[in-house]
Design an enzyme around this catalytic site. Structure first.
Site, PDB file in Angstrom:
ATOM      1  N   SER A   1      29.081  45.443  18.225  1.00 59.29           N
ATOM      2  CA  SER A   1      29.023  46.518  17.217  1.00 59.29           C
ATOM      3  C   SER A   1      29.725  46.187  15.905  1.00 59.29           C
ATOM      4  O   SER A   1      29.509  46.892  14.916  1.00 59.29           O
ATOM      5  CB  SER A   1      29.612  47.803  17.781  1.00 59.29           C
ATOM      6  OG  SER A   1      28.675  48.415  18.624  1.00 59.29           O
TER       7      SER A   1
ATOM      8  N   LYS B   1      27.459  45.803  13.026  1.00 59.45           N
ATOM      9  CA  LYS B   1      26.814  46.970  12.407  1.00 59.45           C
ATOM     10  C   LYS B   1      27.353  47.264  11.010  1.00 59.45           C
ATOM     11  O   LYS B   1      26.644  47.794  10.163  1.00 59.45           O
ATOM     12  CB  LYS B   1      27.005  48.209  13.297  1.00 59.45           C
ATOM     13  CG  LYS B   1      26.329  48.098  14.666  1.00 59.45           C
ATOM     14  CD  LYS B   1      26.768  49.252  15.548  1.00 59.45           C
ATOM     15  CE  LYS B   1      26.135  49.201  16.931  1.00 59.45           C
ATOM     16  NZ  LYS B   1      26.696  50.249  17.814  1.00 59.45           N
TER      17      LYS B   1
ATOM     18  N   TYR C   1      18.012  43.804  16.062  1.00 61.31           N
ATOM     19  CA  TYR C   1      19.284  44.424  16.469  1.00 61.31           C
ATOM     20  C   TYR C   1      20.010  43.589  17.538  1.00 61.31           C
ATOM     21  O   TYR C   1      21.194  43.290  17.403  1.00 61.31           O
ATOM     22  CB  TYR C   1      18.998  45.847  16.969  1.00 61.31           C
ATOM     23  CG  TYR C   1      20.187  46.535  17.590  1.00 61.31           C
ATOM     24  CD1 TYR C   1      21.173  47.119  16.796  1.00 61.31           C
ATOM     25  CD2 TYR C   1      20.347  46.600  18.976  1.00 61.31           C
ATOM     26  CE1 TYR C   1      22.277  47.740  17.364  1.00 61.31           C
ATOM     27  CE2 TYR C   1      21.448  47.214  19.558  1.00 61.31           C
ATOM     28  CZ  TYR C   1      22.404  47.782  18.747  1.00 61.31           C
ATOM     29  OH  TYR C   1      23.510  48.390  19.311  1.00 61.31           O
TER      30      TYR C   1
ATOM     31  N   TYR D   1      34.340  54.217  17.731  1.00 64.77           N
ATOM     32  CA  TYR D   1      33.552  55.157  18.527  1.00 64.77           C
ATOM     33  C   TYR D   1      34.248  56.516  18.530  1.00 64.77           C
ATOM     34  O   TYR D   1      34.847  56.904  17.539  1.00 64.77           O
ATOM     35  CB  TYR D   1      33.331  54.641  19.958  1.00 64.77           C
ATOM     36  CG  TYR D   1      32.949  53.186  20.038  1.00 64.77           C
ATOM     37  CD1 TYR D   1      31.827  52.708  19.373  1.00 64.77           C
ATOM     38  CD2 TYR D   1      33.706  52.288  20.765  1.00 64.77           C
ATOM     39  CE1 TYR D   1      31.459  51.378  19.452  1.00 64.77           C
ATOM     40  CE2 TYR D   1      33.348  50.954  20.860  1.00 64.77           C
ATOM     41  CZ  TYR D   1      32.227  50.499  20.196  1.00 64.77           C
ATOM     42  OH  TYR D   1      31.887  49.189  20.281  1.00 64.77           O
TER      43      TYR D   1
ATOM     44  N   VAL E   1      31.705  45.819  21.967  1.00 66.86           N
ATOM     45  CA  VAL E   1      31.879  45.812  23.428  1.00 66.86           C
ATOM     46  C   VAL E   1      32.206  44.442  24.011  1.00 66.86           C
ATOM     47  O   VAL E   1      32.513  44.353  25.200  1.00 66.86           O
ATOM     48  CB  VAL E   1      30.685  46.375  24.224  1.00 66.86           C
ATOM     49  CG1 VAL E   1      30.622  47.873  24.170  1.00 66.86           C
ATOM     50  CG2 VAL E   1      29.397  45.746  23.837  1.00 66.86           C
TER      51      VAL E   1
HETATM   52  N1  LIG Z   1      29.394  49.150  21.231  1.00 71.88           N
HETATM   53  C1  LIG Z   1      28.773  48.038  21.078  1.00 71.88           C
HETATM   54  O1  LIG Z   1      29.344  46.986  20.748  1.00 71.88           O
HETATM   55  C2  LIG Z   1      27.331  48.125  21.393  1.00 71.88           C
HETATM   56  C3  LIG Z   1      26.527  46.926  20.974  1.00 71.88           C
HETATM   57  C4  LIG Z   1      25.592  46.474  22.037  1.00 71.88           C
HETATM   58  N2  LIG Z   1      24.789  45.387  21.548  1.00 71.88           N
HETATM   59  C5  LIG Z   1      24.722  47.614  22.490  1.00 71.88           C
HETATM   60  O2  LIG Z   1      23.746  47.903  21.866  1.00 71.88           O
HETATM   61  O3  LIG Z   1      24.962  48.259  23.476  1.00 71.88           O
END
Ligand SMILES: NC(=O)CC[C@H](N)C(=O)O
Length: 314
Positions: A70, A73, A198, A250, A268
């Protein structure tokens, strides 16, 4: 305190702080919903901090490779803003935190219009992936990679094939989110090619030294102090940093703002990108996650540092 004095103190204290924080890892574990991420060493903890003069302090497992997940992003958001402008982006994603898990689809149906609440939850980031310019998914991915390489100062940066495949094969929830977005007319393109873009940007492999450099560019409002080049307009960095404060950790972003008080984004795979505005870029990795999906030891270490040096922005 000048940066140099502070960095000297930090270099002295960091190894001991890091070992104390590392102990927190036993209360969490690496993500396993992307099967390949479950192989990460649960008790690893590494950090790199970089200042505008290029001085670096590292400690622990700072050479451990991990995938951005994430954290990516934030940078696809910046690229989408550069490609589409604010209006183009905010037609497809909102500006508010959700209070729900990062992969939740609850609000997509509950709230009108059915656009994702913000670009840092999965639904929002999938919508952002579709906004990156490029005639084909491969071209979009190539543009994302070259932007990430520029910001990280490493032309060899690329994605981890095994993690990409592992996510692509198991992303049932992200697929449902994306089909929902398609039905809500948030995605103009076909679902699978957007998801491919993505998954690939989430799988870009880094160490915390790359992340520190990426964070430093944000800390310096879009200019890479090590090359003097403006990589992102200041206004877009301002938008990204605001999202990092309100949604970057988050639905633990409020608690992180109180305890640490710095713009940050976690992933994550256990990475955290954090910055001290105008001063430092920080990259942390600790694969054991807490129940909110943030690196448990990484958050602990950032809190220790922020308290010791009074870094909170608030
Ligand atoms: N929170 C994350 O890092 C989520 C990214 C992970 N690639 C997902 O889509 O679940």
């Amino acid at each position: 305190m000048t940066s140099e004095t502070e960095l000297n103190r930090l270099a002295e204290q960091l190894p001991a702080w890091l070992e104390t924080s590392r102990k927190e890892s036993r209360h969490g574990q690496p993500a396993s919903y992307i099967p390949e991420l479950a192989h990460a060493p649960g008790d690893a903890l590494g950090i790199a901090l970089l200042d505008a003069a290029g001085r670096e302090v590292t400690a622990g497992d700072s050479r451990l490779s991990f995938t951005l997940q994430s954290i990516s992003k934030v940078f696809t958001l910046l690229l989408a803003l550069m490609d589409q402008g604010e209006e183009g982006v905010f037609r497809k994603v909102g500006m508010e935190p959700t209070g729900d898990d990062f992969n939740s689809m609850l609000k997509l149906e509950l709230v009108e219009p059915g656009i994702p609440f913000n670009p840092l939850i999965n639904a929002g980031a999938i919508a952002v992936s579709s906004l990156i310019r490029g005639a084909t998914p491969a071209e979009k991915t190539e543009r994302i990679l070259s932007f990430f390489r520029e910001v990280a100062g490493d032309p060899t940066l690329t994605f981890n094939e095994a993690v990409y495949r592992s996510e692509a094969a198991t992303a049932h929830r992200n697929r449902s989110l994306a089909y929902f977005l398609k039905d809500n007319e948030v995605l103009d393109e076909e679902v699978e090619p957007v998801l491919d873009v993505y998954f690939k940007h989430c799988s870009v492999e880094v160490t915390c030294r790359h992340v520190a450099r990426m964070a430093l560019v944000l800390a310096m409002n879009g200019t890479d102090p090590l090359t003097g080049r403006e990589l992102v307009p200041r206004r877009y960095v301002q938008i990204a940093k605001t999202f990092m404060v309100s949604c970057g950790m988050y639905n633990a972003s409020g608690e992180f703002a109180i305890r640490v008080g710095l713009p940050a984004k976690s992933g994550v795979a256990g990475g955290i990108l954090a910055l001290v505005p105008g001063r430092y870029g920080i990259g942390v990795v600790g694969p054991a996650l807490n129940e909110k999906g943030n690196s448990i030891a990484g958050v602990h270490l950032l809190q220790t540092m922020s308290e010791a040096f009074d870094w909170s922005m608030f």
